[in-house]
Design an enzyme around this catalytic site. Structure first.
Site, PDB file in Angstrom:
ATOM      1  N   ARG A 111       0.811  -1.215   0.000  1.00  0.00           N
ATOM      2  CA  ARG A 111       0.000   0.000   0.000  1.00  0.00           C
ATOM      3  C   ARG A 111       0.846   1.266   0.000  1.00  0.00           C
ATOM      4  O   ARG A 111       0.580   2.200  -0.756  1.00  0.00           O
ATOM      5  CB  ARG A 111      -0.934  -0.002   1.220  1.00  0.00           C
ATOM      6  N   ILE A 112       1.859   1.306   0.862  1.00  0.00           N
ATOM      7  CA  ILE A 112       2.687   2.513   0.937  1.00  0.00           C
ATOM      8  C   ILE A 112       3.548   2.632  -0.312  1.00  0.00           C
ATOM      9  O   ILE A 112       3.669   3.714  -0.898  1.00  0.00           O
ATOM     10  CB  ILE A 112       3.543   2.508   2.213  1.00  0.00           C
ATOM     11  N   ASP A 163       8.850  -6.807  -6.052  1.00  0.00           N
ATOM     12  CA  ASP A 163       7.973  -7.383  -5.034  1.00  0.00           C
ATOM     13  C   ASP A 163       7.467  -8.705  -5.584  1.00  0.00           C
ATOM     14  O   ASP A 163       6.639  -8.715  -6.496  1.00  0.00           O
ATOM     15  CB  ASP A 163       6.795  -6.453  -4.713  1.00  0.00           C
ATOM     16  N   ALA A 215      12.261   4.578   4.729  1.00  0.00           N
ATOM     17  CA  ALA A 215      11.258   5.085   5.663  1.00  0.00           C
ATOM     18  C   ALA A 215      10.285   3.965   6.015  1.00  0.00           C
ATOM     19  O   ALA A 215       9.130   4.214   6.339  1.00  0.00           O
ATOM     20  CB  ALA A 215      10.507   6.264   5.054  1.00  0.00           C
ATOM     21  N   ALA A 216      10.772   2.714   5.931  1.00  0.00           N
ATOM     22  CA  ALA A 216       9.910   1.556   6.188  1.00  0.00           C
ATOM     23  C   ALA A 216      10.159   1.000   7.578  1.00  0.00           C
ATOM     24  O   ALA A 216       9.446   1.321   8.527  1.00  0.00           O
ATOM     25  CB  ALA A 216      10.151   0.481   5.119  1.00  0.00           C
ATOM     26  N   ARG A 217      11.188   0.157   7.713  1.00  0.00           N
ATOM     27  CA  ARG A 217      11.544  -0.435   8.993  1.00  0.00           C
ATOM     28  C   ARG A 217      13.062  -0.471   9.099  1.00  0.00           C
ATOM     29  O   ARG A 217      13.758  -0.786   8.142  1.00  0.00           O
ATOM     30  CB  ARG A 217      10.982  -1.863   9.123  1.00  0.00           C
ATOM     31  N   GLU A 242      16.232   1.702  17.972  1.00  0.00           N
ATOM     32  CA  GLU A 242      15.655   3.014  18.247  1.00  0.00           C
ATOM     33  C   GLU A 242      15.376   3.153  19.740  1.00  0.00           C
ATOM     34  O   GLU A 242      15.003   2.174  20.390  1.00  0.00           O
ATOM     35  CB  GLU A 242      14.363   3.201  17.442  1.00  0.00           C
ATOM     36  N   HIS A 259      12.418   8.706  12.992  1.00  0.00           N
ATOM     37  CA  HIS A 259      11.219   7.892  12.754  1.00  0.00           C
ATOM     38  C   HIS A 259       9.957   8.760  12.762  1.00  0.00           C
ATOM     39  O   HIS A 259       9.058   8.609  13.585  1.00  0.00           O
ATOM     40  CB  HIS A 259      11.102   6.777  13.798  1.00  0.00           C
ATOM     41  N   ALA A 309       5.024   8.445  10.695  1.00  0.00           N
ATOM     42  CA  ALA A 309       3.622   8.582  11.104  1.00  0.00           C
ATOM     43  C   ALA A 309       3.366   9.848  11.903  1.00  0.00           C
ATOM     44  O   ALA A 309       2.249  10.048  12.389  1.00  0.00           O
ATOM     45  CB  ALA A 309       3.205   7.371  11.932  1.00  0.00           C
TER      46      ALA A 309
END
Length: 528
Positions: free
Chosen positions: A151-152, A171, A230-232, A261, A279, A282
Site C-alpha cells: 500500500r505505501i 515485489d 522510511a519503512a523499517r 531506536e 522515525h 507517522a
C-alpha cells in the site's frame, strides 16, 4: 444502566475522544506507569493505547471486564495479541492511519537527498553561502526503484509519477499486470539495483527482509544512487551503507528508521549526503487524528457487539464451533503454501471437504488468505483485509466445498496456480480427541506428519542414502530432528522429504544439504 467505561492510557486525538464521550464513560491514566495502569484496569470495558503502554498478560489479568484493546496506530509490538486472544479480548489497530504520511515522508527524504537540503540549511544558518557546493539533481526522467509495492509503496509510485520519473519495482508478491495499472514495471531485485538512480524501501520487516539491502546488494548499485528507508530499520544494513558511502559507491541516503531506536548516535551522521530523521513517518497531525478516530469507531463497534473490520485476532460474526479448530490449521497451511510458492499465485482455491463443509466455512477462506499474505506484506493481515490484499494483487480466490470425506473426517487444502503454470498445493487435517494439526499432502505427495514451528521440505531424485545424509548434516549443525517422512511418486522417481525440527535450520546449512543431495528445490517455513 451505567455506561461502559473506556480507559484512554495515552494521548488520543480530540476527534477520537469526541466519538467516545457521548456513549461511554471515558477515563484517563498514564499507561507507561504500571503502578497507575494496573489498578485503573480493574473495571474497564475497553483500553486505548499507543506505543508506550505495555499490554501483556499481567495487564490483561488485571482487567477482568476488558472486551477490547485498541492501539491508536499501526504496530502492535506492545500488545500481546496471543495473550489477549486467550483472554477473549479483541485487539484492534488503525492499519491505514499513517500510510499517506509514511509515503509522503519517503518522498520528502528523496527530494531532500536529491537537492542537498539538510547540509545547505546547516551551512546557511552558520553564515555560509555555498550554492555551488550543494548543487543537486532533478528527479525528472530518472529511474526510481521501489523495493516493496504494498500500500505505501504504491502510494509512493503514484506520487512519483507526477514528477516524470520512470518507476520500477521489486515485489515477488505483486503481479506485473497489477503494477502496470499504476505505471510500474516489475523487475528482479538485481535489475532494480543496477538500473535505479533512486531506491526507496517499503517492505515489512521479517527474517527474509532484514539486511536485504546489504553489502551484496550495494555492490550492484550505481555510484550516484540515493537510497531512502522510511519503512523499517534493519532492512537497509546501516553498516553496509556506511561502507558504501565511505568508498563512494553510493551517492547519498535518506534514513527515517533505524535498526535500534531511539538512535541518537550513528556513523552515518558524519556524512553530509545523508539526511536523517527520528522515525517521523507517522508523525503528522492528520495521521494521529486518523488513528484516534479509527480506533474510537472500532471500540464503539466492539462494545456494541458488532462486526469490527480492523480486528487482528478475532473474525467478526458467528463461527460454528466445529469450524473454529480449523482456523489456526488453515492459516498455517496458507503460510506453508507461500513458503513453497515463493511468489503470488494467479489463482488460489481453498478446498474444504468432509463434515465441516455442512457449515458456513467462508471464514476458512479468510484464514487461508490471512496465512498466505501474513509473512509478505507490511500491515497486519486480518480476516477482514486479507481478501482486499488478494484483490489488490490480482489474485482470483475460490472456495470449494464438498461433504466427501475422502481418507479424512475433514480435509482442508490450499491450492494455487502460479503465473508460470506451476501448481502448488498443501493439505492438512485435525486428528484425535486433541484435534492435532497434521500435514497430509504437499504437491500431490501424501504424508502424515504433525505441523510444527519449524519445518523444511526437500525435493530430489529418489535414491539410497539420502535420509542418512540429511540426518548427518543436520546433526553436524546441531539441529535436532523431531520428525521426518519421505514421500515419492514412484520408486526411483521424485521424492519429497518433510522435516520437523526443534529449531530453525540456518540457511547456509539448508543450502549445503540441498547441494549435497542435489535437491531440485528446498524450502523452510517457520510458524512460531
Amino acid at each position: 444502566m451505567p455506561k461502559p467505561s473506556v480507559l484512554v492510557a495515552e494521548e488520543l486525538s480530540p476527534a477520537g475522544l469526541a466519538l467516545l464521550e457521548g456513549d461511554f464513560e471515558v477515563r484517563h491514566c498514564n499507561g507507561a506507569d504500571r503502578a497507575e495502569l494496573l489498578p485503573a484496569l480493574a473495571d474497564v470495558d475497553a483500553l486505548i493505547v499507543r506505543s508506550a503502554t505495555r499490554v501483556d498478560a499481567e495487564a490483561l489479568a488485571a482487567a477482568p471486564r476488558l472486551k477490547v484493546v485498541a492501539r491508536a496506530g499501526v504496530g502492535l509490538d506492545n500488545v500481546d495479541v496471543e495473550a489477549a486472544t486467550k483472554a477473549g479480548v479483541l485487539v484492534v489497530n488503525a492499519p491505514t492511519s499513517n500510510i499517506v504520511s509514511a509515503a509522503e515522508q519517503a518522498i520528502n527524504l528523496l527530494l531532500a537527498s536529491a537537492r542537498n537540503t539538510a547540509p545547505a540549511h546547516n551551512a546557511l544558518i552558520n553564515g555560509e553561502w555555498k550554492r555551488s557546493k550543494y548543487t543537486g539533481v532533478e528527479i525528472y526522467d530518472k529511474t526510481v526503484g521501489i523495493v516493496g509495492l504494498g500500500r505505501i509503496g504504491a502510494l509512493v509510485a503514484q506520487r512519483l509519477s507526477a514528477f516524470g520519473t520512470h518507476i520500477i519495482a521489486y515485489d515477488p508478491f505483486v503481479q506485473p499486470a497489477r503494477a502496470a495499472q499504476i505505471g510500474v514495471e516489475m523487475v528482479p531485485l538485481d535489475e532494480l539495483l543496477e538500473r535505479s538512480d533512486f531506491i526507496t524501501i517499503h517492505l515489512p520487516k521479517n527474517k527474509d527482509t532484514v539486511g536485504l539491502i546489504g553489502d551484496e546488494a550495494l555492490a550492484k548499485v550505481r555510484p550516484h544512487v540515493r537510497i531512502i528507508n522510511a519503512a523499517r530499520g534493519g532492512i537497509l544494513d546501516e553498516a553496509a551503507l556506511y561502507r558504501a558511502l565511505k568508498e563512494g559507491r553510493v551517492g547519498g541516503a535518506g534514513i527515517d528508521v533505524w535498526a535500534k531506536e531511539p538512535c541518537t548516535d550513528s556513523p552515518l551522521f558524519e556524512f553530509e549526503n545523508v539526511v536523517v530523521a527520528p522515525h517521523l513517518g507517522a508523525s503528522t497531525a492528520e495521521a494521529q487524528e486518523k488513528a484516534g478516530t479509527q480506533v474510537a469507531r472500532s471500540v464503539k463497534l466492539a462494545l456494541s457487539g458488532e462486526f469490527v473490520p480492523d480486528a487482528v485476532n478475532v473474525q467478526g460474526g458467528a463461527v460454528a464451533e466445529d469450524v473454529k479448530p480449523g482456523l489456526p490449521l488453515t492459516e498455517k497451511l496458507g503460510r506453508i503454501f507461500t513458503a513453497l510458492a515463493r511468489g503470488v499465485a494467479d489463482r488460489i482455491d481453498i478446498e474444504v471437504r468432509g463434515e465441516i463443509a455442512a457449515h458456513d466455512v467462508k471464514v476458512i477462506e479468510l484464514a487461508a488468505l490471512k496465512g498466505v499474505f501474513g509473512d509478505v506484506v507490511e500491515e497486519a493481515v486480518t480476516f477482514v483485509n486479507a481478501p482486499l490484499l488478494a484483490k489488490e494483487r490480482g489474485v482470483e480466490v475460490n472456495l470449494v466445498t464438498s461433504d466427501d470425506h475422502s481418507d479424512w473426517r475433514n480435509l482442508i487444502t490450499v491450492r494455487g496456480l502460479m503465473p508460470d503454470g506451476q501448481r502448488v498445493s498443501v493439505s492438512g487435517t485435525l486428528t484425535g480427541p486433541r484435534q492435532a494439526e497434521k500435514l497430509v499432502e504437499i504437491n500431490g505427495y501424501s504424508m502424515e506428519i504433525p505441523i510444527s514451528a519449524h519445518m523444511a521440505f526437500l525435493s530430489y531424485d529418489d535414491r539410497p542414502g539420502i535420509v542418512g545424509t540429511v540426518g548427518a548434516l543436520l546433526g553436524e549443525a546441531g539441529i535436532n530432528i523431531a520428525g521426518m517422512q519421505v514421500s515419492r511418486d514412484a520408486a526411483g522417481g521424485t521424492a519429497l522429504i518433510t522435516l520437523t525440527v526443534d529449531s530453525a535450520i540456518p540457511e547456509a546449512t539448508l543450502e549445503s544439504i540441498a547441494t549435497e543431495i542435489r535437491a531440485e528445490r528446498s524450502r523452510q517455513v517457520d510458524l512460531d
